[in-house]
Scaffold this active site. Structure first.
Site, mmCIF file in Angstrom:
data_model
loop_
_atom_site.group_PDB
_atom_site.id
_atom_site.type_symbol
_atom_site.label_atom_id
_atom_site.label_comp_id
_atom_site.label_asym_id
_atom_site.label_seq_id
_atom_site.Cartn_x
_atom_site.Cartn_y
_atom_site.Cartn_z
ATOM 1 N N ASP A 104 0.822 -1.199 0.000
ATOM 2 C CA ASP A 104 0.000 0.000 0.000
ATOM 3 C C ASP A 104 0.859 1.254 0.000
ATOM 4 O OD1 ASP A 104 -2.350 -1.477 0.065
ATOM 5 O OD2 ASP A 104 -2.510 -1.416 2.244
ATOM 6 N N TYR A 129 7.068 -9.795 6.757
ATOM 7 C CA TYR A 129 7.048 -8.359 7.006
ATOM 8 C C TYR A 129 7.624 -8.054 8.384
ATOM 9 C CZ TYR A 129 3.904 -7.306 3.058
ATOM 10 O OH TYR A 129 3.355 -7.133 1.811
#
Length: 284
Positions: free
Chosen positions: A63, A124
């Site tokens: 994003d 992540y």
């Protein structure tokens, strides 16, 4: 769905990283917004002197504001273009790309490789500090400031209850036709000597906003607003809880993408395209 490389083309794997601060995410968008995909595709077209754009496929779309250290993508190039430019392509891209995105490696991909569907996990890291003075100015674009003391042990206790294969609908922004079933392989938090708490989050795949929602729930546990059992109860309820906040994107970095051995790539590619359901779940 077939993923065979068209005759006359060669599939090239790209390993890359970027600072997401000035990007409107990975994927190309209408309206001229700056994106990582658009930037790299434009650079490829320019340095290969091609009249068309060769589209990238990425391991995990990020994003706006999210960073990547170990992102992977692939592109199918005409064999003659690859043969002509491969020796100098990396250096030419370095000269053409903006300094907030780098391609570190370019190589011909093995048979069956698909940057998205061949991946078996994505890892992540989310970084946050509860330092009363705030974030080190040199790290402000990569670390979230949380204005409450955090109990990392309580956060890890809560995180352990979320591991495994579940329907993460309560932690995802729903997308039409997309499943929210994922296997969360690792969710753990460590406070470093510098006081920064780093959350490691690894799964076979992630649905939209999943990592940032999970971190939002764990922060509520860490600062004492909820007990360690609460994130698991939210997961079991299967619906969005207004108390689960999607934390800001700048603390999140895609660190690494994992792939199986070359001989297993094609099988993983096919498997990952199947729509998932939990054991015992109905069809609809």
């Amino acid at each position: 769905m077939s993923d065979e490389v068209q005759p006359g083309f060669v599939r090239v794997r790209l390993d890359l990283s970027y600072d997401g601060t000035e990007f409107s995410g990975w994927a190309k968008q209408a309206g001229g917004r700056r994106t990582v995909q658009g930037e790299i595709e434009d650079a490829l077209r320019t340095v290969t002197r091609s009249g068309e754009t060769y589209e990238l496929t990425v391991a995990g779309r990020t994003d706006a504001g999210v960073h990547a250290r170990g992102q992977v993508a692939h592109v199918d190039l005409p064999r003659e273009v690859w043969a002509e430019h491969r020796a100098k392509l990396l250096k030419r891209l370095a000269g053409r790309l903006s300094k907030d995105v780098r391609v570190w490696a370019l190589r011909e991909a093995p048979d069956g490789f698909n940057a998205r569907f061949s991946a078996v996990w994505r890892r992540y890291a989310y970084r946050v500090t509860d330092n009363p003075g705030g974030v080190d100015p040199l790290l402000r674009g990569h670390v979230l400031w949380h204005d409450w003391p955090l109990d990392v042990a309580a956060m890890n206790e809560a995180a352990g209850r979320l591991l495994g294969e579940h329907d993460f609908a309560a932690y995802c922004k729903r997308r039409e036709g997309a499943t929210t079933i994922r296997t969360l392989q690792e969710l753990s938090l460590v406070r470093g000597d510098d006081g920064i708490v780093t959350a490691t989050v690894r799964a076979d795949a992630f649905c939209h906003n999943m990592v940032r929602s999970l971190i939002g729930a764990l922060l509520f546990v860490g600062d004492g607003h909820r007990g360690p059992e609460w994130p698991g109860k939210v997961l079991a309820a299967g619906v969005r809880d207004s108390a689960v906040h999607v934390v800001r994107p700048h603390g999140l970095t895609l660190e690494e993408v994992g792939y199986p051995a070359d001989e297993l790539l094609a099988a993983r590619n096919r498997e990952a395209r199947n729509r998932r359901a939990l054991p015992g779940a109905g069809c609809c």
